[in-house]
Scaffold this motif. Structure first.
Motif, PDB file in Angstrom:
ATOM      1  N   ASN A 157       8.726  10.748  -4.113  1.00  0.00           N
ATOM      2  CA  ASN A 157       9.148   9.541  -3.411  1.00  0.00           C
ATOM      3  C   ASN A 157       8.148   8.396  -3.581  1.00  0.00           C
ATOM      4  O   ASN A 157       8.443   7.261  -3.223  1.00  0.00           O
ATOM      5  N   LEU A 158       6.963   8.683  -4.106  1.00  0.00           N
ATOM      6  CA  LEU A 158       5.979   7.644  -4.401  1.00  0.00           C
ATOM      7  C   LEU A 158       6.194   7.045  -5.786  1.00  0.00           C
ATOM      8  O   LEU A 158       5.563   6.058  -6.144  1.00  0.00           O
ATOM      9  N   VAL A 159       7.097   7.652  -6.568  1.00  0.00           N
ATOM     10  CA  VAL A 159       7.371   7.180  -7.921  1.00  0.00           C
ATOM     11  C   VAL A 159       8.060   5.819  -7.827  1.00  0.00           C
ATOM     12  O   VAL A 159       9.024   5.653  -7.078  1.00  0.00           O
ATOM     13  N   PRO A 160       7.550   4.814  -8.545  1.00  0.00           N
ATOM     14  CA  PRO A 160       8.177   3.493  -8.470  1.00  0.00           C
ATOM     15  C   PRO A 160       9.600   3.526  -9.017  1.00  0.00           C
ATOM     16  O   PRO A 160       9.890   4.240  -9.979  1.00  0.00           O
ATOM     17  N   THR A 161      10.461   2.772  -8.380  1.00  0.00           N
ATOM     18  CA  THR A 161      11.869   2.758  -8.780  1.00  0.00           C
ATOM     19  C   THR A 161      12.267   1.451  -9.446  1.00  0.00           C
ATOM     20  O   THR A 161      13.434   1.240  -9.720  1.00  0.00           O
ATOM     21  N   ASN A 162      11.292   0.587  -9.686  1.00  0.00           N
ATOM     22  CA  ASN A 162      11.620  -0.720 -10.262  1.00  0.00           C
ATOM     23  C   ASN A 162      10.953  -0.948 -11.612  1.00  0.00           C
ATOM     24  O   ASN A 162      10.859  -2.077 -12.070  1.00  0.00           O
ATOM     25  N   GLY A 163      10.463   0.130 -12.230  1.00  0.00           N
ATOM     26  CA  GLY A 163       9.812  -0.007 -13.524  1.00  0.00           C
ATOM     27  C   GLY A 163       8.324  -0.284 -13.443  1.00  0.00           C
ATOM     28  O   GLY A 163       7.658  -0.382 -14.472  1.00  0.00           O
ATOM     29  N   ASP A 164       7.782  -0.454 -12.242  1.00  0.00           N
ATOM     30  CA  ASP A 164       6.343  -0.670 -12.089  1.00  0.00           C
ATOM     31  C   ASP A 164       5.574   0.578 -12.510  1.00  0.00           C
ATOM     32  O   ASP A 164       6.128   1.683 -12.540  1.00  0.00           O
ATOM     33  N   PRO A 165       4.289   0.440 -12.802  1.00  0.00           N
ATOM     34  CA  PRO A 165       3.480   1.622 -13.128  1.00  0.00           C
ATOM     35  C   PRO A 165       3.357   2.551 -11.924  1.00  0.00           C
ATOM     36  O   PRO A 165       3.519   2.123 -10.779  1.00  0.00           O
ATOM     37  N   TYR A 166       3.055   3.797 -12.213  1.00  0.00           N
ATOM     38  CA  TYR A 166       2.827   4.748 -11.129  1.00  0.00           C
ATOM     39  C   TYR A 166       1.620   4.291 -10.320  1.00  0.00           C
ATOM     40  O   TYR A 166       0.618   3.853 -10.882  1.00  0.00           O
ATOM     41  N   PRO A 167       1.689   4.378  -8.982  1.00  0.00           N
ATOM     42  CA  PRO A 167       0.581   3.863  -8.163  1.00  0.00           C
ATOM     43  C   PRO A 167      -0.683   4.707  -8.320  1.00  0.00           C
ATOM     44  O   PRO A 167      -0.617   5.929  -8.438  1.00  0.00           O
ATOM     45  N   ASP A 168      -1.838   4.031  -8.322  1.00  0.00           N
ATOM     46  CA  ASP A 168      -3.101   4.759  -8.381  1.00  0.00           C
ATOM     47  C   ASP A 168      -3.693   4.977  -6.992  1.00  0.00           C
ATOM     48  O   ASP A 168      -4.731   5.619  -6.839  1.00  0.00           O
ATOM     49  N   ASN A 169      -3.010   4.432  -5.969  1.00  0.00           N
ATOM     50  CA  ASN A 169      -3.391   4.739  -4.595  1.00  0.00           C
ATOM     51  C   ASN A 169      -2.189   4.513  -3.693  1.00  0.00           C
ATOM     52  O   ASN A 169      -1.240   3.819  -4.068  1.00  0.00           O
ATOM     53  N   TYR A 170      -2.243   5.126  -2.528  1.00  0.00           N
ATOM     54  CA  TYR A 170      -1.157   4.985  -1.554  1.00  0.00           C
ATOM     55  C   TYR A 170      -1.778   5.033  -0.164  1.00  0.00           C
ATOM     56  O   TYR A 170      -2.638   5.869   0.106  1.00  0.00           O
ATOM     57  N   VAL A 171      -1.338   4.133   0.714  1.00  0.00           N
ATOM     58  CA  VAL A 171      -1.862   4.071   2.080  1.00  0.00           C
ATOM     59  C   VAL A 171      -0.853   4.699   3.035  1.00  0.00           C
ATOM     60  O   VAL A 171       0.317   4.315   3.059  1.00  0.00           O
ATOM     61  N   PHE A 172      -1.325   5.682   3.788  1.00  0.00           N
ATOM     62  CA  PHE A 172      -0.552   6.282   4.870  1.00  0.00           C
ATOM     63  C   PHE A 172      -0.982   5.588   6.157  1.00  0.00           C
ATOM     64  O   PHE A 172      -2.184   5.467   6.425  1.00  0.00           O
ATOM     65  N   SER A 173      -0.022   5.153   6.967  1.00  0.00           N
ATOM     66  CA  SER A 173      -0.354   4.438   8.188  1.00  0.00           C
ATOM     67  C   SER A 173       0.671   4.756   9.266  1.00  0.00           C
ATOM     68  O   SER A 173       1.876   4.686   9.018  1.00  0.00           O
ATOM     69  N   ASN A 174       0.170   5.122  10.467  1.00  0.00           N
ATOM     70  CA  ASN A 174       1.062   5.423  11.586  1.00  0.00           C
ATOM     71  C   ASN A 174       0.222   5.558  12.850  1.00  0.00           C
ATOM     72  O   ASN A 174      -0.822   6.202  12.839  1.00  0.00           O
ATOM     73  N   SER A 175       0.678   4.962  13.936  1.00  0.00           N
ATOM     74  CA  SER A 175       0.079   5.124  15.267  1.00  0.00           C
ATOM     75  C   SER A 175      -1.417   4.830  15.285  1.00  0.00           C
ATOM     76  O   SER A 175      -2.184   5.493  15.974  1.00  0.00           O
ATOM     77  N   GLY A 176      -1.851   3.834  14.526  1.00  0.00           N
ATOM     78  CA  GLY A 176      -3.258   3.465  14.518  1.00  0.00           C
ATOM     79  C   GLY A 176      -4.098   4.235  13.519  1.00  0.00           C
ATOM     80  O   GLY A 176      -5.271   3.935  13.319  1.00  0.00           O
ATOM     81  N   PHE A 177      -3.516   5.255  12.898  1.00  0.00           N
ATOM     82  CA  PHE A 177      -4.218   6.027  11.870  1.00  0.00           C
ATOM     83  C   PHE A 177      -3.892   5.416  10.512  1.00  0.00           C
ATOM     84  O   PHE A 177      -2.750   5.056  10.242  1.00  0.00           O
ATOM     85  N   GLU A 178      -4.898   5.326   9.663  1.00  0.00           N
ATOM     86  CA  GLU A 178      -4.671   4.771   8.342  1.00  0.00           C
ATOM     87  C   GLU A 178      -5.663   5.378   7.359  1.00  0.00           C
ATOM     88  O   GLU A 178      -6.866   5.411   7.622  1.00  0.00           O
TER      89      GLU A 178
END
Length: 186
Positions: A157-178
């Motif tokens: 689900n982190l795979v880009p769907t618009n032709g962009d390159p695969y991400p080299d980082n991803y931020v998880f964020s929820n309830s003040g946690f990041e």
């Protein structure tokens, strides 16, 4: 009606569907259009080169978390009142896969975790659900470790769907946690 067969086990009845191929290979995409005047079929061959089959987490960067637990007390408050010690684990639906990531005496952000035994860590298959969990690491003589938060994710689900390159980082964020995970796809 519009009947799409993408050749990878996925189908659609939308007029203009959006579809992502998650594996490399050759696919036969078929469209059948039916209206009161009859039926027409169209076939297109699609080749997806070099789709990744694994995701390596190279580093985890803890960016922020709330200063108090859900009960309104500080993390580690029942022990020595020192800054929080946080550890993380990576699991799938049946077992813990990595359980020794440790951030010690956190009093400022960001904090990085990298280059430790068992790290970087590789996830495969990309279609599985995984969980990154953060725990308040406590002295077991005064209180047990507390689950702070759990982030479920499916790498594909982190795979880009618009032709962009695969991400080299991803931020998880929820309830003040990041936190940010640094990634290598292969």
């Amino acid at each position: 009606t519009f009947d799409w067969n993408f050749g990878d086990g996925f189908y659609s009845s939308e007029v203009d569907p959006y579809h992502v191929f998650y594996g490399s290979g050759s696919y036969t995409v078929e469209l059948t259009v039916t209206n009161p005047y009859g039926e027409d079929s169209y076939t297109q061959y699609v080749s997806i080169p070099n789709a990744p089959s694994a995701l390596r987490i190279d580093e985890i960067e803890l960016l922020d978390f709330p200063p108090v637990d859900p009960n309104g007390t500080g993390w580690d408050a029942d022990c020595d009142n020192s800054p929080a010690d946080v550890f993380f684990s990576i699991a799938n639906n049946t077992q813990v896969l990595f359980n020794s990531g440790f951030f010690s005496d956190i009093d400022a952000f960001p904090v990085w975790y990298q280059n430790s035994t068992g790290f970087p860590f590789t996830l495969t298959p990309l279609s599985n659900q995984y969980f990154i969990s953060l725990f308040d690491q406590d002295d077991q003589s005064c209180q047990p470790n507390d689950l702070m938060i759990e982030f479920p994710f499916i790498p594909q689900n982190l795979v880009p769907t618009n032709g962009d390159p695969y991400p080299d980082n991803y931020v998880f964020s929820n309830s003040g946690f990041e936190f940010r995970v640094h990634l290598t796809w292969y």
